[in-house]
Scaffold this motif. Sequence first.
Motif, PDB file in Angstrom:
ATOM      1  N   LYS A   1       0.190   0.499 -12.953  1.00 55.27           N
ATOM      2  CA  LYS A   1       0.220  -0.939 -12.646  1.00 55.27           C
ATOM      3  C   LYS A   1       1.452  -1.302 -11.819  1.00 55.27           C
ATOM      4  O   LYS A   1       1.348  -2.073 -10.856  1.00 55.27           O
ATOM      5  N   ALA A   2       2.607  -0.781 -12.204  1.00 53.80           N
ATOM      6  CA  ALA A   2       3.828  -1.078 -11.450  1.00 53.80           C
ATOM      7  C   ALA A   2       3.720  -0.550 -10.027  1.00 53.80           C
ATOM      8  O   ALA A   2       4.066  -1.245  -9.061  1.00 53.80           O
ATOM      9  N   HIS A   3       3.225   0.678  -9.887  1.00 53.71           N
ATOM     10  CA  HIS A   3       3.051   1.271  -8.556  1.00 53.71           C
ATOM     11  C   HIS A   3       2.141   0.395  -7.697  1.00 53.71           C
ATOM     12  O   HIS A   3       2.471   0.063  -6.556  1.00 53.71           O
ATOM     13  N   ALA A   4       1.000   0.001  -8.252  1.00 55.00           N
ATOM     14  CA  ALA A   4       0.047  -0.808  -7.496  1.00 55.00           C
ATOM     15  C   ALA A   4       0.658  -2.140  -7.075  1.00 55.00           C
ATOM     16  O   ALA A   4       0.487  -2.577  -5.929  1.00 55.00           O
ATOM     17  N   GLN A   5       1.402  -2.778  -7.967  1.00 54.90           N
ATOM     18  CA  GLN A   5       2.008  -4.066  -7.639  1.00 54.90           C
ATOM     19  C   GLN A   5       3.086  -3.931  -6.561  1.00 54.90           C
ATOM     20  O   GLN A   5       3.143  -4.738  -5.631  1.00 54.90           O
TER      21      GLN A   5
END
Length: 152
Positions: free
Chosen positions: A17-21
């Motif tokens: 999730k952090a990577h995608a954001q």
Amino acid sequence: MERVTDAELAAWRGFIKAHAQVIERIEQDLSREKRVPLSTYDVLIALFEAPGRKLRLKDLTSKMVLTKSGITRLIDRLEKDGLIVRAKSEEDGRGLYAVLTDEGEAQLRRAWPVYAQGIKRYFASALSEEDVRGVTAAMEAIRRHVAAASPQ
């Protein structure tokens, strides 16, 4: 089969999730500033860092996250846009290289300040120096583990 613990699953989901954001925000910043997208940047930086600013197409493909057909379409577009050229291998005449052009390097250099600011704003500024060292160590441990487990 070994069970994934709740903590491991939470860490994985947090990473994804952090990577995608972060990637989405950096992509938005690059687009707003009319710079090349990250997929283009990734190809250009791989070529920039390669000896002679060129890589065999098969080696470039192995460095990218895209599918083989996706990288082929991207290479076609980058060549059409004048950011790279294809060149035959001087060693065997069969292989093809992707070669960074001066315009490709110029676009890479234009994108870097926006990309660097995104890294700082959306990633690094959320971390203490100790966190940065921990994330770096964790990612390196994962990279080594995957490399050791992958067939060569």
